[in-house]
Design a protein around this motif. Structure first.
Motif, short mmCIF file in Angstrom:
data_model
loop_
_atom_site.label_atom_id
_atom_site.label_comp_id
_atom_site.label_asym_id
_atom_site.label_seq_id
_atom_site.Cartn_x
_atom_site.Cartn_y
_atom_site.Cartn_z
N GLY A 35 0.84 -1.19 0.00
CA GLY A 35 0.00 0.00 0.00
C GLY A 35 0.87 1.24 0.00
N GLN A 36 0.31 2.35 0.36
CA GLN A 36 0.98 3.63 0.28
C GLN A 36 1.94 3.85 1.43
N THR A 37 3.21 4.15 1.11
CA THR A 37 4.16 4.55 2.14
C THR A 37 3.88 6.00 2.47
N ILE A 38 3.54 6.26 3.72
CA ILE A 38 3.12 7.60 4.12
C ILE A 38 4.31 8.55 4.22
N SER A 39 5.41 8.07 4.80
CA SER A 39 6.59 8.91 4.95
C SER A 39 7.82 8.03 4.83
N ARG A 40 8.80 8.49 4.07
CA ARG A 40 10.05 7.75 3.91
C ARG A 40 11.17 8.30 4.78
N LEU A 41 10.89 9.35 5.49
CA LEU A 41 11.96 10.06 6.16
C LEU A 41 11.89 9.98 7.67
N GLY A 42 11.12 9.06 8.22
CA GLY A 42 11.07 8.93 9.67
C GLY A 42 12.38 8.42 10.22
N TYR A 43 12.65 8.74 11.48
CA TYR A 43 13.89 8.30 12.12
C TYR A 43 13.83 6.82 12.47
N PHE A 44 12.65 6.32 12.85
CA PHE A 44 12.53 4.95 13.31
C PHE A 44 11.95 3.99 12.29
N CYS A 45 11.13 4.47 11.37
CA CYS A 45 10.54 3.59 10.38
C CYS A 45 9.88 4.41 9.28
N ARG A 105 0.28 2.67 4.65
CA ARG A 105 -1.15 2.45 4.79
C ARG A 105 -1.62 1.55 3.66
N PRO A 106 -2.22 0.39 3.97
CA PRO A 106 -2.69 -0.52 2.92
C PRO A 106 -3.71 0.15 2.02
N ASP A 107 -3.65 -0.19 0.72
CA ASP A 107 -4.60 0.37 -0.24
C ASP A 107 -5.99 -0.23 -0.09
N SER A 108 -6.05 -1.47 0.39
CA SER A 108 -7.33 -2.16 0.49
C SER A 108 -7.27 -3.19 1.61
N GLY A 109 -8.41 -3.83 1.88
CA GLY A 109 -8.45 -4.87 2.89
C GLY A 109 -8.88 -4.35 4.24
N PRO A 110 -8.91 -5.25 5.24
CA PRO A 110 -9.43 -4.88 6.56
C PRO A 110 -8.59 -3.85 7.31
N LEU A 111 -7.36 -3.64 6.87
CA LEU A 111 -6.50 -2.67 7.55
C LEU A 111 -6.27 -1.41 6.71
N SER A 112 -7.12 -1.19 5.73
CA SER A 112 -6.94 -0.02 4.85
C SER A 112 -7.23 1.29 5.56
N ASP A 113 -7.84 1.22 6.73
CA ASP A 113 -8.09 2.44 7.51
C ASP A 113 -7.06 2.60 8.63
N ARG A 114 -5.93 1.90 8.49
CA ARG A 114 -4.88 1.95 9.50
C ARG A 114 -3.54 2.34 8.88
N VAL A 137 9.15 -8.82 15.81
CA VAL A 137 9.31 -7.45 15.33
C VAL A 137 8.19 -6.58 15.91
N PRO A 138 8.54 -5.46 16.56
CA PRO A 138 7.51 -4.56 17.11
C PRO A 138 6.76 -3.85 15.98
N VAL A 139 5.44 -3.80 16.11
CA VAL A 139 4.60 -3.14 15.11
C VAL A 139 3.55 -2.30 15.84
N VAL A 140 3.42 -1.06 15.44
CA VAL A 140 2.35 -0.20 15.95
C VAL A 140 1.31 -0.02 14.84
N VAL A 141 0.08 -0.29 15.17
CA VAL A 141 -1.03 -0.13 14.23
C VAL A 141 -1.91 1.00 14.75
N GLN A 142 -2.15 1.98 13.88
CA GLN A 142 -2.83 3.18 14.34
C GLN A 142 -3.92 3.60 13.35
N GLU A 143 -5.02 4.05 13.90
CA GLU A 143 -6.10 4.57 13.06
C GLU A 143 -5.56 5.68 12.17
N ALA A 144 -5.83 5.60 10.87
CA ALA A 144 -5.30 6.59 9.93
C ALA A 144 -6.04 7.91 10.07
#
Length: 280
Positions: A19-29, A33-42, A92-99
């Motif tokens: 899906g769409q990479t929101i930012s490529r310049l973060g310090y940690f990651c 955001r997925p383009d489709s599917g159940p997590l497309s709003d995350r 691997v640590p993963v944070v999932v957040q409402e978009a």
């Protein structure tokens, strides 16, 4: 609750199908955001793994506590979850957040909207900063906050904070300094950082200082719109006097001229190609 199987599939997927990479310049990651599917709003934030199981378990506990503390301190936030995903045998640590709506992100809005509108956004962010620190003053233990312009969205006049990593709670200054290197997404930082551990550790100090977080917010605005710097300084001086009087002497001392980033952090940012894009 997040579908962990779908989360694992997305993280393993080829970058083009994620899906769409929101930012490529973060310090940690680099959040995506997925383009489709159940997590497309995350928005999904994948961090570096590490081999120390106890340290990872502590990280999760601290992250959960930090989200709880931010909410208790009156910080508006999107729904946020912390998970571990197994990748090649590593947790691997993963944070999932409402978009949040892309057009609500504070940094790009600050760049393009009229001065009066940007001052309203500064007031909204300042209210969150003041409210949190007034709450934190009565809490025990070490707790910090990183309310930079790039870590806020502004929706219907309310500032919404969305940066929960690293969790600025429970860790000592030295421990947090090491985390800045351990979880950096920049290999170059992990290589050269240990040679300058003292300076890397100092990056965090502003996050644990109520007046410096407000001064930092004003400094960011001044750098984004240097022609309007005097208006932001005037707003900052007025704000700390009426909303953060407990820290006003120190804050006012830092608002006599446009605040600047420490030289070592400016150097790190240039070296790593970090331009302060929204840390979504």
């Amino acid at each position: 609750m997040t579908d962990l199987d779908e989360l694992s599939r997305l993280i393993r997927a080829d970058a083009q199908s994620r899906g769409q990479t929101i930012s490529r310049l973060g310090y940690f990651c680099a959040p995506f955001r997925p383009d489709s599917g159940p997590l497309s709003d995350r928005v999904i934030k994948v961090y570096r793994g590490m081999g120390d199981a106890a340290a990872l378990d502590r990280l999760k506990r601290c992250h959960d506590d930090y989200v709880e503390a931010l909410l208790a301190g009156g910080v508006p936030m999107p729904a946020t979850e912390f998970h571990f995903v197994d990748l090649g045998g590593a947790r691997v640590p993963v944070v999932v957040q409402e978009a949040l709506p892309v057009d609500s992100l504070m940094r790009p809005r600050m760049q393009k909207e009229p001065l009066a509108s940007t001052l309203e956004m500064m007031e909204a962010a300042g209210q969150v900063i003041a409210r949190f620190w007034l709450w934190a003053r009565d809490q025990e233990g070490r707790i910090g906050f990183h309310p930079s312009i790039r870590n806020f969205a502004v929706i219907e006049g309310q500032a919404v904070f969305f940066d929960t990593f690293p969790p600025l709670i429970h860790y000592s200054r030295g421990e947090m300094g090491k985390m800045l290197l351990t979880f950096s997404d920049k290999r170059l930082m992990r290589i050269i950082g240990p040679l300058m551990q003292k300076r890397v550790t100092g990056i965090q100090d502003e996050w644990y200082s109520p007046p410096e977080t407000l001064v930092g917010l004003v400094g960011s605005a001044c750098r984004l719109r240097p022609d309007d710097a005097e208006a932001y300084l005037a707003w900052g001086r007025d704000f700390v006097t009426r909303e953060m009087a407990h820290w006003s002497d120190e804050a006012l001392a830092g608002l006599q001229a446009p605040p600047k980033l420490p030289g070592y952090w400016t150097g790190f940012r240039k070296l790593l190609g970090l331009q302060g894009e929204p840390n979504v």
